[in-house]
Design an enzyme around this catalytic site. Structure first.
Site, mmCIF file in Angstrom:
data_model
loop_
_atom_site.group_PDB
_atom_site.id
_atom_site.type_symbol
_atom_site.label_atom_id
_atom_site.label_comp_id
_atom_site.label_asym_id
_atom_site.label_seq_id
_atom_site.Cartn_x
_atom_site.Cartn_y
_atom_site.Cartn_z
ATOM 1 N N ASP A 44 -17.405 -15.376 -23.120
ATOM 2 C CA ASP A 44 -16.327 -16.339 -23.334
ATOM 3 C C ASP A 44 -15.149 -16.064 -22.394
ATOM 4 O O ASP A 44 -14.972 -14.934 -21.928
ATOM 5 C CB ASP A 44 -15.888 -16.228 -24.808
ATOM 6 C CG ASP A 44 -15.146 -17.449 -25.283
ATOM 7 O OD1 ASP A 44 -15.088 -18.455 -24.546
ATOM 8 O OD2 ASP A 44 -14.607 -17.395 -26.403
ATOM 9 N N HIS A 101 -16.394 -20.903 -14.338
ATOM 10 C CA HIS A 101 -17.833 -20.842 -14.627
ATOM 11 C C HIS A 101 -18.586 -20.199 -13.471
ATOM 12 O O HIS A 101 -19.528 -19.427 -13.675
ATOM 13 C CB HIS A 101 -18.382 -22.240 -14.926
ATOM 14 C CG HIS A 101 -17.823 -22.842 -16.180
ATOM 15 N ND1 HIS A 101 -17.676 -22.120 -17.339
ATOM 16 C CD2 HIS A 101 -17.367 -24.089 -16.464
ATOM 17 C CE1 HIS A 101 -17.159 -22.893 -18.283
ATOM 18 N NE2 HIS A 101 -16.951 -24.090 -17.772
ATOM 19 N N LEU A 161 -36.202 -5.089 -17.480
ATOM 20 C CA LEU A 161 -35.244 -5.778 -18.351
ATOM 21 C C LEU A 161 -35.671 -7.222 -18.622
ATOM 22 O O LEU A 161 -36.034 -7.952 -17.694
ATOM 23 C CB LEU A 161 -33.856 -5.784 -17.686
ATOM 24 C CG LEU A 161 -32.760 -6.567 -18.420
ATOM 25 C CD1 LEU A 161 -32.239 -5.773 -19.608
ATOM 26 C CD2 LEU A 161 -31.619 -6.920 -17.491
HETATM 27 C C1 V07 Z 1 -23.640 -20.156 -17.007
HETATM 28 C C2 V07 Z 1 -21.902 -18.503 -16.331
HETATM 29 C C3 V07 Z 1 -21.714 -17.404 -17.318
HETATM 30 C C4 V07 Z 1 -20.576 -17.646 -18.258
HETATM 31 C C5 V07 Z 1 -20.858 -18.671 -19.316
HETATM 32 C C6 V07 Z 1 -20.870 -20.135 -18.954
HETATM 33 C C7 V07 Z 1 -21.220 -20.494 -17.551
HETATM 34 C C8 V07 Z 1 -25.986 -17.964 -15.588
HETATM 35 C C9 V07 Z 1 -26.831 -18.955 -16.029
HETATM 36 C C10 V07 Z 1 -28.297 -18.970 -15.956
HETATM 37 C C11 V07 Z 1 -29.037 -19.866 -16.708
HETATM 38 C C12 V07 Z 1 -30.424 -19.852 -16.669
HETATM 39 C C13 V07 Z 1 -31.073 -18.951 -15.876
HETATM 40 C C14 V07 Z 1 -30.364 -18.045 -15.128
HETATM 41 C C15 V07 Z 1 -28.969 -18.053 -15.170
HETATM 42 C C16 V07 Z 1 -25.978 -19.909 -16.618
HETATM 43 C C17 V07 Z 1 -25.249 -21.784 -17.711
HETATM 44 C C18 V07 Z 1 -23.941 -21.364 -17.621
HETATM 45 C C19 V07 Z 1 -25.546 -23.070 -18.375
HETATM 46 F F1 V07 Z 1 -32.414 -18.921 -15.860
HETATM 47 N N1 V07 Z 1 -24.744 -18.253 -15.860
HETATM 48 N N2 V07 Z 1 -24.694 -19.446 -16.495
HETATM 49 N N3 V07 Z 1 -26.268 -21.068 -17.219
HETATM 50 N N4 V07 Z 1 -22.320 -19.737 -16.938
#
Ligand code: V07
Length: 254
Positions: free
Chosen positions: A34, A51, A145
């Protein structure tokens, strides 16, 4: 060795290292990432920039988890409630799996990381599904992991689906009511094949669960920090691991 001139310095350093050794490692760590929007506002940047920074921090924290031989890292990337955000932000978030994997998937493959996902997969945009499915396929034989991404995940809706699935099996006589127990419910969760989290971390000062892993967190140790996710560092992750092992030690001593 420079320290041999000042043995008192060496002694201080050694003790410091010894007292801070992390020896009791949680098998499964879950994180509510968050504070990306607040981090951006503080920097005078649009939410989307938060983000993006948060995404890059995911990779840094995966490396730390891997270094400590944590077995499972479950990250709350997108909740069932997040669809209510402005359309532009949702669209941006739905591109992040692709952006993340374009840069980092080769590293994850090299580092023996296995990508998995929990949540309602079908309702995601098809380009998002494609990126995630590709990463899952490319890493399915990895044994290091487990990077378990919660996408379009909600704890209550997960339990609703379990209830429906069991009710259906009762209706067609596959399951008797007496056979419904904790194991049967657990096996039908998205996390049915995984142990429950040992440690939950939430960044950014909010002290609530926000519909994350309601069933699975029943016995989990919680650790909260005011730090915004993009600033959550290796050092602070280590602090959380320290706190976890202190609590386990106290528990064992009682
Ligand atoms: C998202 C970055 C981290 C903070 C929280 C909100 C934004 C990595 C992914 C991801 C998703 C699938 C995957 C590998 C990485 C991600 C979303 C948002 C929707 F296979 N960060 N991140 N997906 N944020």
């Amino acid at each position: 060795m420079a320290f041999s001139k000042w043995p008192f310095l060496k002694k201080i350093k050694t003790n410091h290292e010894k007292n801070n050794q992390i020896t009791i490692i949680p098998e499964h760590v879950a994180i509510i990432m968050d504070g990306n929007g607040r981090w951006a506002r503080q920097q005078g940047l649009p939410r989307i920039a938060g983000h993006k920074q948060g995404m890059d921090n995911v990779k840094r924290i995966v490396e730390v988890a891997n270094a400590y031989q944590i077995k499972i890292l479950t990250l709350y990337a997108f909740s069932t409630e997040n669809w209510k955000r402005p359309e532009k932000e949702v669209n941006y978030l739905m591109k992040l799996p692709h952006d993340f994997l374009k840069v980092y998937l080769p590293d994850l493959i090299k580092e023996n990381v296995k990508v998995e996902m929990i949540g309602h997969f079908e309702q995601l945009p098809s380009h998002t599904k494609k990126s995630i499915q590709h990463a899952i396929d490319q890493t399915k034989n990895n044994t290091g992991l487990i990077l378990n991404i919660a996408m379009n995940y909600g704890g209550r809706s997960e339990l609703v689906e379990v209830a429906k699935s069991i009710a259906g099996d009762v209706q067609n006589n596959k399951v008797k009511i007496d056979q419904i127990d904790e194991k049967l419910i657990n096996d039908r969760l998205f996390t049915g094949h995984l142990p429950d989290p040992d440690l939950l971390i939430r960044t950014s000062g909010e002290i609530r669960l926000s519909n994350f892993l309601l069933w699975q967190l029943a016995y989990t140790e919680f650790w909260f920090t005011d730090t915004y996710w993009p600033s959550f560092s290796r050092h602070e992750f280590e602090e959380a691991l320290q706190a976890y092992q202190q609590r386990k030690r106290r528990f064992g001593g009682l």
